[in-house]
Scaffold this active site. Structure first.
Site, PDB file in Angstrom:
ATOM      1  CG  HIS A 187      -0.143  -2.573 -20.982  1.00  0.00           C
ATOM      2  ND1 HIS A 187       0.524  -3.168 -22.029  1.00  0.00           N
ATOM      3  CD2 HIS A 187      -1.074  -1.755 -21.551  1.00  0.00           C
ATOM      4  CE1 HIS A 187       0.035  -2.714 -23.182  1.00  0.00           C
ATOM      5  NE2 HIS A 187      -0.937  -1.867 -22.920  1.00  0.00           N
ATOM      6  CG  ASP A 219      -1.638   2.010 -22.847  1.00  0.00           C
ATOM      7  OD1 ASP A 219      -1.369   1.758 -21.661  1.00  0.00           O
ATOM      8  OD2 ASP A 219      -0.930   1.644 -23.801  1.00  0.00           O
ATOM      9  CD  GLU A 220      -2.349  -1.047 -26.409  1.00  0.00           C
ATOM     10  OE1 GLU A 220      -2.249  -1.039 -27.647  1.00  0.00           O
ATOM     11  OE2 GLU A 220      -1.420  -1.390 -25.648  1.00  0.00           O
ATOM     12  CB  ALA A 221      -7.585  -1.037 -19.620  1.00  0.00           C
ATOM     13  CG  HIS A 222      -8.151  -3.909 -25.222  1.00  0.00           C
ATOM     14  ND1 HIS A 222      -8.562  -2.608 -25.426  1.00  0.00           N
ATOM     15  CD2 HIS A 222      -7.045  -4.079 -26.000  1.00  0.00           C
ATOM     16  CE1 HIS A 222      -7.740  -2.024 -26.296  1.00  0.00           C
ATOM     17  NE2 HIS A 222      -6.809  -2.888 -26.647  1.00  0.00           N
TER      18      HIS A 222
END
Length: 529
Positions: A269, A332-335
């Site tokens: 993000h 979060d969401e550190a893909h």
């Protein structure tokens, strides 16, 4: 003939009433009865109704002790009551009766209070100023909804007789506002703070950075705000808070007894930061600014030392602006970050937060690394989140990591109520009012020690929300229920009783000019629009 004379007398009386109404500009007021003590939200710990009500009149004073904090709460109350009552309501340390705010030792804790009401006056007692402030919110709800209006109303201003004793279940009762996807001004944030305060919310979590915008000035990296903050979802102008702006938000929140928890989301993000400074990218190439709504495509470069210089500077400057105890580092969401790099990043960043005197908060993916001692993990999974992911969070809680519960399919306030809702998203499902309220934080994740649950928080993501009216429509009527989950005992939890209390709030929201959703699950009656 006698019947004819009685009819004439009745008509004459009605004519006099009508004439009086035309002179005063108001219809005759019906007989008033005060709001019952048990009609407030959040539900108090104990209620003992009895005795005569207290009536606020032109002669009412607000009496305070000599402390600056108590006087501040008194002035806050007076500013609410004066426009609608038309009374002076002086705040004074002299006299007897009226409304009294007093600090005294007792079984109140840091935020509890006692409210005593009778013919001679209303007294709110607490051990700490926060408790007095929360007691004042209860007093507001015991008065007619018209007390919230900004012009003189007819009254009468009655407070039911009896005693309320109240303390919160959890110490963390939060609301998050995403100012990154769409930017909200200082005044818009203040408006939301006032709405949160009415329901005894005590944490304002500000999501200050994301792919679409960086919203806080950092002197050592100025392009973060001036360039990274120059847009938002859909390509609007964006914006950012100067340090003075941020201090004003913190000050205002503190005056309403909310602690600001700033978030810089990392290592994912981060497109707004990566676009602002090429050197933060592993390949040294800055991506373009982003105005879409996809997630998981950006990452700080975990292998570069300059990344940690950047994080150190940002946290140092933000910590210096933030008197509260916590700093949220996202996670979060550190893909686009490998597991190895994610662990490396968190191992290096968490000590930086501690170095500047703050306690780490992260989204629950932090438990995939090693949470620092004392860290809090914010769980945003769903009822249907995998058993493996839940087990990791439970294990961290058993090891001493505190939890803030924000299950997305329960308390994400940006989720649509139904498929017809014009705002919001639905990736976590549709979240109507009953679903948002009807769960128990203490039993939500089996295996979590009771003491590990620090509280609840209602996030408001802003991909589709552009103004205060949008925020309010998604928050109300769900926000009061989340506040009750955080404040009230599990034993008081009952949807059938709650929805009646919730319906009674609609008139207050109208008086405050709040936009809200008329859920068919709630018996609004004639009071709601």
């Amino acid at each position: 003939m006698r019947q004819h004379r009685r009819t004439l007398r009745l008509l004459g009386s009605l004519l006099l009433v009508a004439m009086a109404a035309s002179v005063t500009g108001a219809a005759p007021a019906p007989a008033a009865s005060p709001t019952p003590l048990d009609r407030v939200i959040p539900a108090p710990a104990s209620v003992a109704p009895g005795g005569s009500p207290y009536r606020i009149t032109r002669g009412t004073h607000i009496r305070v002790d000599g402390s600056r904090e108590t006087r501040g709460v008194g002035e806050y109350l007076a500013k609410i009551l004066r426009p609608s009552t038309g009374y002076r309501l002086p705040v004074t340390a002299q006299g007897a009766g009226g409304i009294r705010l007093r600090l005294a030792e007792g079984p109140f804790g840091a935020e509890g209070y006692r409210l005593d009401s009778g013919r001679g006056g209303v007294t709110v007692t607490a051990a700490r100023p926060a408790g007095l402030f929360h007691g004042v919110q209860t007093l507001r709800q015991l008065l007619p909804a018209a007390v919230e209006k900004d012009s003189v109303q007819p009254g009468p201003w009655l407070v039911a007789g009896g005693t309320i004793k109240d303390t919160p279940r959890y110490g963390w009762r939060g609301a998050m506002l995403d100012v990154s996807r769409h930017f909200f001004t200082v005044e818009q944030v203040k408006r939301y703070i006032d709405q949160l305060a009415l329901y005894k919310i005590n944490k304002l979590h500000l999501h200050l950075s994301d792919d679409q915008g960086w919203r806080i000035a950092i002197d050592s990296w100025p392009r973060l705000a001036t360039y990274g903050g120059s847009t938002e979802v859909g390509g609007g102008p964006g914006g950012f808070y100067t340090k003075a702006d941020y201090r004003e938000i913190v000050r205002y929140a503190s005056s309403r007894y909310l602690e600001v928890v700033p978030e810089i989301d990392m290592p994912g993000h981060t497109n707004a930061a990566l676009a602002s400074y090429a050197e933060l990218n592993c390949d040294g190439v800055a991506p373009p600014l982003y105005t879409g709504t996809e997630v998981g495509f950006s990452s700080l470069c975990a292998g570069k030392d300059i990344t940690y210089d950047f994080v150190d500077d940002v946290i140092r400057e933000l910590a210096a602006l933030t008197p509260g105890r916590y700093l949220h580092i996202g996670g979060d969401e550190a893909h686009s970050t490998s597991h190895e790099d994610y662990v490396k990043f968190m191992d290096r960043v968490q000590p930086i937060v501690a170095k500047y005197g703050k306690t780490v908060v992260g989204w629950h993916q932090l438990t995939g690394a090693t949470p620092a001692k004392g860290a809090l993990a914010q769980y945003w999974g769903l009822d249907g989140t995998s058993a493996e992911e839940k087990a990791r969070v439970v294990k961290a809680a058993q090891g001493g990591t505190g939890l803030i519960l924000s299950p997305a399919d329960r308390v994400y306030l940006d989720m649509k109520y139904t498929k017809e809702t014009p705002l919001g998203l639905s990736w976590a499902g549709y979240v109507e009012v009953k679903r948002s309220y009807d769960w128990d934080p203490g039993a939500y994740l089996p295996g979590v020690p009771g003491g590990a649950v620090r509280g609840v928080e209602a996030p408001m993501w802003s991909e589709t929300l552009e103004n205060s009216g949008h925020v309010e429509f998604m928050a109300f009527p769900r926000l009061p229920g989340v506040a009750e989950l955080g404040w009230s005992s599990a034993a008081s939890h009952d949807w059938e009783r709650y929805k009646g209390r919730l319906a009674a709030q609609a008139e207050r929201w109208d008086a405050l000019g709040i936009e809200w959703y008329r859920s068919p699950q709630v018996p609004w009656g004639a009071g709601g629009r």
